[in-house]
Design a protein around this motif. Structure first.
Motif, short mmCIF file in Angstrom:
data_model
loop_
_atom_site.label_atom_id
_atom_site.label_comp_id
_atom_site.label_asym_id
_atom_site.label_seq_id
_atom_site.Cartn_x
_atom_site.Cartn_y
_atom_site.Cartn_z
N LEU A 1 0.74 -1.27 0.15
CA LEU A 1 -0.34 0.04 -0.18
C LEU A 1 0.83 1.26 -0.20
CD1 LEU A 1 -3.50 -1.28 2.50
CD2 LEU A 1 -2.92 -0.03 0.43
N PRO A 2 0.97 2.34 -0.79
CA PRO A 2 1.29 3.30 -0.53
C PRO A 2 0.99 4.26 0.23
CG PRO A 2 -0.81 3.47 -3.02
CD PRO A 2 -0.65 2.39 -2.16
N SER A 3 0.16 4.13 0.80
CA SER A 3 0.29 5.13 2.39
C SER A 3 0.03 4.23 3.43
CB SER A 3 -1.71 5.84 2.17
OG SER A 3 -2.39 6.14 3.19
N LEU A 4 1.02 4.78 3.95
CA LEU A 4 1.24 4.18 5.32
C LEU A 4 -0.12 4.21 6.48
CD1 LEU A 4 3.21 3.17 7.56
CD2 LEU A 4 4.03 5.15 8.35
N ALA A 5 -0.52 5.51 6.30
CA ALA A 5 -1.83 6.00 7.16
C ALA A 5 -3.07 4.93 6.73
CB ALA A 5 -1.72 7.77 7.09
N TYR A 6 -2.73 4.77 5.39
CA TYR A 6 -4.29 4.00 5.71
C TYR A 6 -3.99 2.26 5.54
CZ TYR A 6 -7.77 2.29 1.84
OH TYR A 6 -8.73 1.03 1.42
N ARG A 7 -2.01 1.88 6.07
CA ARG A 7 -2.09 0.61 5.86
C ARG A 7 -2.67 0.08 7.25
NH1 ARG A 7 4.14 -0.16 6.54
NH2 ARG A 7 3.98 0.28 3.80
N PHE A 8 -2.39 1.08 8.64
CA PHE A 8 -2.50 1.37 9.36
C PHE A 8 -4.10 1.11 10.10
CE2 PHE A 8 1.98 2.20 10.73
CZ PHE A 8 2.03 1.44 10.99
N ALA A 9 -4.59 2.21 9.19
CA ALA A 9 -6.05 1.69 9.27
C ALA A 9 -6.92 0.62 8.54
CB ALA A 9 -6.70 2.84 8.17
N LEU A 10 -6.31 -0.01 7.93
CA LEU A 10 -6.60 -1.56 7.66
C LEU A 10 -6.49 -2.66 9.06
CD1 LEU A 10 -5.81 -2.31 4.18
CD2 LEU A 10 -8.19 -1.06 4.63
N VAL A 11 -5.60 -2.38 9.73
CA VAL A 11 -5.72 -3.63 10.60
C VAL A 11 -6.34 -3.33 11.52
CG1 VAL A 11 -4.19 -3.54 12.70
CG2 VAL A 11 -3.15 -3.95 10.21
N ALA A 12 -6.94 -1.67 11.68
CA ALA A 12 -7.96 -1.15 12.55
C ALA A 12 -9.24 -1.33 12.09
CB ALA A 12 -8.09 0.48 12.31
N ASP A 13 -9.22 -2.10 10.31
CA ASP A 13 -10.91 -2.57 10.55
C ASP A 13 -10.81 -3.89 10.45
OD1 ASP A 13 -9.73 -3.15 7.64
OD2 ASP A 13 -11.69 -1.48 7.29
N GLY A 14 -9.80 -4.63 10.20
CA GLY A 14 -9.79 -6.03 10.78
C GLY A 14 -9.11 -6.85 9.10
N ARG A 15 -9.21 -5.81 7.78
CA ARG A 15 -8.94 -6.61 6.79
C ARG A 15 -7.25 -6.94 6.74
NH1 ARG A 15 -12.61 -3.14 2.91
NH2 ARG A 15 -13.48 -1.67 4.47
N LEU A 16 -6.17 -5.68 7.65
CA LEU A 16 -5.40 -6.57 7.85
C LEU A 16 -4.85 -7.14 8.97
CD1 LEU A 16 -2.75 -4.27 5.89
CD2 LEU A 16 -3.69 -6.53 4.88
N ASP A 17 -4.73 -8.47 9.26
CA ASP A 17 -4.21 -8.77 10.74
C ASP A 17 -3.44 -7.96 11.30
OD1 ASP A 17 -6.29 -10.57 10.58
OD2 ASP A 17 -4.54 -11.87 8.98
#
Length: 271
Positions: free
Chosen positions: A179-195
């Motif tokens: 993912l080109p956006s670090l903030a979005y990468r961590f947001a996907l952890v928050a919503d469970g799309r990434l573990d």
């Protein structure tokens, strides 16, 4: 303070949506760009969004400080009780390449920690919000980090090169698309799309503050390799290597990140 945090969250959410619409007016257009000191790119869209947010947010909260990637730093922020921490477009390289996974990231920081945040991915029409003690939401619906307890089954986002490292490979986790956006990468952890997710050293306050609040309010952890929560709006704005995940996965993630950083340092070049 809870009412104030909610009020700030609502202000950030509305501003992020307007800023996102502005950024979209430049997206996939002939947008002028420049190389900043250090080589990272910046576009006229970054500057336009920064100006809009500076005006909209400080007009609403004139006593708050300001810290943004695209504004010269003013040390006066250090004496403010509350500070806006802003990345007008997180993932500028992706934005320039036509990748839709970039975002506007805004947080309010008090006493070193984010207390209200909004992260908006305009090209995906996806708005995340959070308040300290009030949970995290995606489009007003509560979100939570993954409950996965086996790192071997986890989907992990992070720097491309790290997944070639023996320590990371031994985890057995699957590498999520970059993912080109670090903030979005961590947001996907928050919503469970990434573990889980990793970040290389040298990220800045503006890359992290809103996403950090999202992860913690969604029941997860985003910490440095020593397991400590990050502090914001200090004299130093850069952070070391990071990991984010749920409380069960986090110790294994941090051990792996520590090994990668140690080996990179011994090899003579930073992670």
């Amino acid at each position: 303070m809870t009412d104030l945090f909610r009020s700030d969250r609502d202000l950030l959410a509305a501003a992020a949506r307007e800023a996102g619409a502005l950024a979209l007016s430049y997206f996939k257009r002939d947008c002028r760009s420049w190389a900043k000191e250090g080589g990272s790119p910046v576009t006229e869209a970054d500057f336009a969004v920064d100006r809009f947010l500076n005006d909209a947010l400080l007009r609403a909260r004139p006593d708050y400080g300001w810290l943004s990637e695209e504004t010269a730093d003013d040390p006066a922020r250090l004496g403010c009780d509350a500070v806006f921490v802003v990345d007008p477009i997180d993932g500028t390289r992706g934005f320039m390449a036509g990748d839709r996974r970039w975002c506007v990231s805004i947080a309010v920081v008090r006493q070193g920690r984010p207390v209200a945040g909004a992260l908006f991915a305009p090209a995906l029409d996806r708005l995340y919000t959070a308040t300290a003690g009030g949970g995290a939401q995606l489009e007003n619906e509560p979100i939570a980090v993954s409950r996965r307890t086996s790192v071997e089954e986890a989907s992990v986002g992070g720097p491309k090169g790290w997944f070639r490292h023996e320590t990371i490979r031994r985890l057995g986790a699957s590498q999520a698309p970059y993912l080109p956006s670090l903030a979005y990468r961590f947001a996907l952890v928050a919503d469970g799309r990434l573990d889980a997710a990793f970040a290389k050293p040298r990220s800045h306050d503006w890359d992290l503050a809103a996403a950090d609040l999202l992860v913690h309010e969604a029941g997860g952890r985003l910490t440095s390799v020593d397991g400590q929560a990050l502090r914001y709006n200090g004299e130093t704005l850069r952070h070391g290597a990071l990991a984010a995940g749920n409380a069960v996965l986090q110790p294994q993630l941090l051990a792996a990140v520590s090994a990668v950083v140690r080996d990179e340092e011994h090899a003579g070049h930073p992670a």
